[in-house]
Write a protein that holds these residues in place. Structure first.
Motif, PDB file in Angstrom:
ATOM      1  N   ALA A 169       4.837 -15.503 -15.794  1.00 20.36           N
ATOM      2  CA  ALA A 169       6.295 -15.398 -15.724  1.00 20.36           C
ATOM      3  C   ALA A 169       6.770 -14.028 -16.193  1.00 20.36           C
ATOM      4  O   ALA A 169       7.707 -13.454 -15.629  1.00 20.36           O
ATOM      5  CB  ALA A 169       6.928 -16.502 -16.566  1.00 20.36           C
ATOM      6  N   PHE A 170       6.125 -13.479 -17.226  1.00 17.48           N
ATOM      7  CA  PHE A 170       6.506 -12.134 -17.695  1.00 17.48           C
ATOM      8  C   PHE A 170       6.222 -11.095 -16.612  1.00 17.48           C
ATOM      9  O   PHE A 170       7.000 -10.156 -16.431  1.00 17.48           O
ATOM     10  CB  PHE A 170       5.750 -11.799 -18.987  1.00 17.48           C
ATOM     11  N   HIS A 187       8.911 -11.622 -13.719  1.00 17.68           N
ATOM     12  CA  HIS A 187      10.282 -11.212 -14.046  1.00 17.68           C
ATOM     13  C   HIS A 187      10.347  -9.846 -14.715  1.00 17.68           C
ATOM     14  O   HIS A 187      11.417  -9.447 -15.187  1.00 17.68           O
ATOM     15  CB  HIS A 187      10.937 -12.269 -14.944  1.00 17.68           C
ATOM     16  N   ALA A 236      12.026 -14.856 -17.943  1.00 21.69           N
ATOM     17  CA  ALA A 236      10.612 -15.234 -17.876  1.00 21.69           C
ATOM     18  C   ALA A 236      10.354 -16.516 -18.662  1.00 21.69           C
ATOM     19  O   ALA A 236       9.647 -17.423 -18.189  1.00 21.69           O
ATOM     20  CB  ALA A 236       9.750 -14.103 -18.417  1.00 21.69           C
TER      21      ALA A 236
END
Length: 227
Positions: free
Chosen positions: A147-148, A151, A218
């Protein structure tokens, strides 16, 4: 007649050059014995200097890091962060402020997040520690890591390992119903992930690049995948 402030001083003994030199030599000798001669007692015997890491001072410590058991010999003053970075060469956890204020050194201890710069390694003998290296693999990222990346929740990346470890533990705390300082109802068993809750719960992790909007996005994205 010698006077000082109108008082006769003829009766006082007059110092000789030999006496002054002898007195100075005696003072220097006493200072060397007591460890006060020279800069910071440099000429003092080793036994009179301040504490130092003497040979044989290390004690055995066993750390279970990312599922692997490590038997180490550590000075009891070594922090968990330095044990991870300098002894196990796990440099993902960063030394930012080294005062527990920035969160760059966050790791998981038995599933709970801690600032590893504030904790001594010897305190965690036999305990389980997870660093950013243990969350996922390059070809199988942890949902929070993915997710990091998705995003763009980082810029320089220095704080990112601590941000990710903290976010994983934060969601576990949230799902367990642990309240925060902004929780509306302390009796509620499951807190909602509002912006206020998320920012408060992650407030111990500082991003000097100010990528906070992307970090929030994120964590929200990964919140449904991290129990």
């Amino acid at each position: 007649m010698a006077t000082q402030d109108g008082v006769n001083t003829d009766w006082l003994p007059q110092p000789s050059r030999r006496g002054v030199l002898q007195g100075g030599a005696a003072t220097l000798a006493a200072g060397a014995v007591l460890g006060v001669g020279g800069p910071a007692g440099a000429d003092a015997p080793a036994s009179t200097r301040g504490p130092a890491a003497a040979p044989g001072m290390a004690i055995p410590v066993e750390l279970i890091v990312n599922g692997t058991r490590h038997a180490l010999q550590l000075d009891p003053r070594v922090t968990l962060l330095d044990a991870l970075r300098e002894h196990l060469l796990l440099t993902g956890s960063k030394k930012g402020c080294d005062h527990g204020q920035c969160g760059a050194c966050t790791v998981l201890l038995n599933g709970h997040r801690i600032n590893s710069c504030l904790s001594l390694a010897v305190m965690h003998d036999g305990e389980h520690i997870t660093t950013i290296e243990g969350l996922g693999e390059p070809d199988a990222l942890h949902p929070m890591q993915a997710a990091f990346v998705k995003h763009d929740g980082f810029q320089c990346g220095y704080c990112t390992p601590g941000q990710i470890c903290s976010a994983v533990a934060m969601l576990t705390e949230l799902h367990a119903g642990m309240p925060s300082h902004v929780s509306a109802d302390l009796q509620e068993t499951r807190q909602g992930l509002t912006d206020a809750e998320l920012r408060e719960r992650m407030s111990g992790n500082i991003c000097r690049c100010s990528a906070y909007p992307n970090i929030v996005a994120a964590i929200r994205d990964a919140s449904g995948q991290v129990a």
